[in-house]
Design a protein around this motif. Structure first.
Motif, short mmCIF file in Angstrom:
data_model
loop_
_atom_site.label_atom_id
_atom_site.label_comp_id
_atom_site.label_asym_id
_atom_site.label_seq_id
_atom_site.Cartn_x
_atom_site.Cartn_y
_atom_site.Cartn_z
N GLU A 189 0.86 -1.17 0.00
CA GLU A 189 0.00 0.00 0.00
C GLU A 189 0.90 1.22 0.00
N TYR A 190 0.62 2.16 -0.87
CA TYR A 190 1.43 3.37 -0.91
C TYR A 190 0.87 4.37 0.10
N ALA A 191 1.76 5.02 0.87
CA ALA A 191 1.38 6.09 1.80
C ALA A 191 0.42 5.63 2.91
N PRO A 237 2.79 4.83 8.74
CA PRO A 237 4.10 4.18 8.85
C PRO A 237 4.08 2.96 9.76
N ASN A 238 4.73 1.89 9.30
CA ASN A 238 4.89 0.65 10.05
C ASN A 238 3.59 -0.08 10.38
N SER A 239 2.50 0.25 9.67
CA SER A 239 1.24 -0.45 9.92
C SER A 239 1.18 -1.75 9.12
N ASN A 240 1.85 -1.83 7.98
CA ASN A 240 1.81 -3.04 7.17
C ASN A 240 3.08 -3.87 7.38
N THR A 241 3.17 -4.46 8.56
CA THR A 241 4.36 -5.23 8.90
C THR A 241 3.96 -6.50 9.65
N CYS A 242 4.86 -7.49 9.66
CA CYS A 242 4.59 -8.74 10.36
C CYS A 242 5.94 -9.37 10.72
N PRO A 243 5.94 -10.48 11.42
CA PRO A 243 7.23 -11.08 11.81
C PRO A 243 8.14 -11.40 10.62
N VAL A 244 7.55 -11.72 9.46
CA VAL A 244 8.41 -12.08 8.32
C VAL A 244 9.14 -10.84 7.79
N CYS A 245 8.38 -9.75 7.50
CA CYS A 245 9.05 -8.61 6.89
C CYS A 245 9.79 -7.76 7.91
N ALA A 288 13.65 -2.77 0.18
CA ALA A 288 14.05 -2.46 1.55
C ALA A 288 13.00 -1.54 2.17
N ALA A 289 13.14 -1.26 3.46
CA ALA A 289 12.29 -0.27 4.12
C ALA A 289 12.69 1.11 3.65
N LYS A 290 11.97 2.11 4.14
CA LYS A 290 12.24 3.46 3.69
C LYS A 290 12.80 4.28 4.84
N ASN A 291 13.98 4.83 4.64
CA ASN A 291 14.54 5.72 5.65
C ASN A 291 13.98 7.12 5.42
N ALA A 335 20.27 16.26 8.34
CA ALA A 335 19.09 15.76 9.05
C ALA A 335 19.38 15.66 10.55
N THR A 336 18.32 15.87 11.36
CA THR A 336 18.51 15.76 12.80
C THR A 336 18.21 14.34 13.29
N ALA A 337 17.44 13.58 12.49
CA ALA A 337 17.13 12.20 12.87
C ALA A 337 16.73 11.44 11.62
N THR A 338 16.79 10.11 11.68
CA THR A 338 16.31 9.30 10.57
C THR A 338 15.35 8.27 11.13
N LEU A 339 14.13 8.25 10.59
CA LEU A 339 13.12 7.29 11.02
C LEU A 339 13.03 6.20 9.95
N VAL A 340 12.58 5.01 10.35
CA VAL A 340 12.47 3.93 9.38
C VAL A 340 11.01 3.48 9.28
N ASP A 341 10.50 3.46 8.05
CA ASP A 341 9.14 2.98 7.78
C ASP A 341 9.25 1.63 7.09
#
Ligand code: ADP
Ligand code: ZN
Ligand code: MG
Length: 473
Positions: free
Chosen positions: A29-31, A34-42, A128-131, A143-149
């Motif tokens: 799903e695009y947009a 963040p981190n809602s479409n995840t599971c133990p595999v990914c 990969a995930a998106k930084n 940048a002051t921080a980097t988050l991972v989605d």
């Protein structure tokens, strides 16, 4: 001075339009949040096991077939090991020495023939995930921080690698546009550059013209527009030629292309295959694609865009045919021509006026749109543009716009024309002195004065008569 031949190879990644990810059931799903479409595999929890997405395999096969590739009887997934925050497993599941599709080619029509660009491979892997860099620029620098989605992590990707068969920035651009349209029509990916569902890296080297050596190449990443790619390639070709002509050597490196910056600063030195410690993915068995599945998928492929460009170029100029097909407009064009619109006129309206609206050509009623185009010479410019901008909405009826007739009555137009000529006597003299291009200025003034209602053809006819010949001194 020696002359140089550019050598270009492309690596293209496209997100497949599958409902779920490559090795798990998370939605693609695009947009999304963040981190809602995840599971133990990914998210790479210990012990979680991947299961390949059948649809992704079929989509990759279909794309490979459209690129004239051979589909491997047996393909193998490999682990490509590297450490980076967007890669929770610390490896990417990819394909290495036994990819799904190999040895194809895409034939790119050109004004004077065609060029076949070899396709080395089209293989499956996971994204990969998106930084997300927290900075005004959205870039890592400053940048002051980097988050991972992790939503994107595990999205099915096809990587397409061309042979170094491309010898100009223009051919590279045309190849990419044709490839994009091919992918879109196969319905395997949206291939939208702005959303990142199609991305490409460009490898560039130069060699003395006439030689067939392959010199050291550099790689340009961060390409998200066909025009930027062409610009980046031009710039890199010029840089390498300058280095060789000054007696230097080109370093193999990855350059970050920034269209707003004159330089492409180095990003990192290129890894070699051995740095990735590829080995077969022990959690997955090899992929066997039965021949009947391959033949079923082959049967689903319609007439490809490259073929249509060549066919339409029999009727239109090559350039027009290319723009129509790569813009996804040629089917509507054919329907308009069938409705009796002049082919060149239909192409112009679609490529210039319609394309600018962002409308979906599939939503257009060709019979109604044809009426509007045929009435164009007799209606106001404004009515025509509003008509085009409404043509793809369900309720579009040409009559609403074709009733707004342009003023072509000379008796009504003459006083306006005379007034404008008198107010711009200097420009009128310049026109008579040979500056013929000023006719457009006068037409523009009359159109402005009449609120866009004048018939521009009648206006320019009258202007020519009144101004007399335009002859350089
Ligand atoms: P790697 O395994 O390092 O990624 P590949 O052999 O797979 O290298 O090639 C990657 C891309 O670079 C391909 O698109 C290929 O066509 C292109 N390429 C290879 N050599 C050259 C060269 N000398 N000049 C330009 N492009 C090249
Ligand atoms: Zn998942
Ligand atoms: Mg490679």
């Amino acid at each position: 001075m020696a002359s140089w031949e550019p050598v270009i190879g492309l690596e293209i990644h496209v997100h497949l339009k599958t409902r779920t990810k490559m090795f798990c059931r998370c939605p693609v799903e695009y947009a999304a949040v963040p981190n809602s479409n995840t599971c133990p595999v990914c998210l790479a929890f210990p012990g979680a096991l991947p299961v390949p997405n059948r649809r992704a395999i079929e989509d990759c096969v279909k794309l490979g077939l459209a690129l004239d590739c051979a589909v491997a009887e047996r393909a193998v997934f490999h682990r490509k090991n590297y450490f980076y925050p967007d890669n929770p497993k610390a490896y990417q599941i990819s394909q290495y020495d036994e990819p799904l599709c190999v040895d194809g080619g895409l034939t790119v029509p050109t004004a004077d023939g065609e060029e076949r660009i070899g396709i080395v491979r089209a293989h499956l892997e996971e994204d990969a995930a998106k930084n997300v860099h927290v900075a005004a620029s959205g870039r890592i620098h400053g940048a002051t921080a980097t988050l991972v989605d992790f939503n994107r992590c595990g999205t099915p990707l096809v990587e397409i690698v061309t042979a170094p068969d491309i010898h100009s920035a223009d051919t590279a651009k045309r190849f990419l546009q044709l490839l994009r349209q091919t992918i879109v029509e196969l319905d395997v990916s949206d291939a939208e550059l702005e959303k990142g569902s199609m991305r490409f890296d460009v490898n560039v080297s130069v060699r003395p013209a006439g030689s067939d050596e392959l010199r050291t190449r550099t790689e340009l990443k961060n390409m998200n527009s066909f025009n930027f790619a062409a610009k980046g390639i031009e710039r890199e070709i010029a840089r390498q030629i300058r280095i060789y002509e000054e007696g230097g050597t080109v370093d193999q490196e990855t350059l970050h292309f920034d269209p707003t910056n004159e330089d492409s600063p180095p990003l990192r030195s290129k890894e070699e295959a051995q740095d990735y410690r590829y080995f077969p993915e022990p959690d997955l068995v090899p992929v066997h694609t039965p021949r009947d599945v391959v033949e079923r998928l082959r049967g689903e492929i319609g007439e490809l865009p490259g073929t249509r460009i060549r066919r339409i170029a029999d009727t239109l100029a090559f350039y027009d045919a290319d723009v129509l097909v790569t813009g996804g407009l040629d089917q509507l064009w054919a329907k308009l021509v069938h409705e009796g619109v002049d082919p060149k006129e239909a192409a112009n309206v679609l490529a210039n006026d319609f394309a600018a609206t962002g409308g979906n050509p599939n939503d257009v009623n060709p019979a109604e749109f044809a009426k509007l185009i045929k009435a164009r010479p007799t209606i106001t410019r404004d009515a025509f543009s509003r008509g085009v901008a409404t043509s793809f909405s369900g309720s579009f009826v040409a009559g609403v716009f074709t009733e707004q007739k342009a003023v072509s009555d000379v008796a009504e137009l003459d006083p306006v024309i005379d007034r404008i000529l008198a107010a711009n006597a200097g420009q009128a003299d310049a026109y008579r002195g040979g500056k013929e291009g000023l006719l457009g200025f006068f037409v523009g003034q009359v159109m402005k004065e009449t609120g866009g209602k004048a018939d521009p053809r009648v206006v320019s006819e009258r202007l020519r008569e009144k101004l007399g010949p335009s002859t350089p001194a």
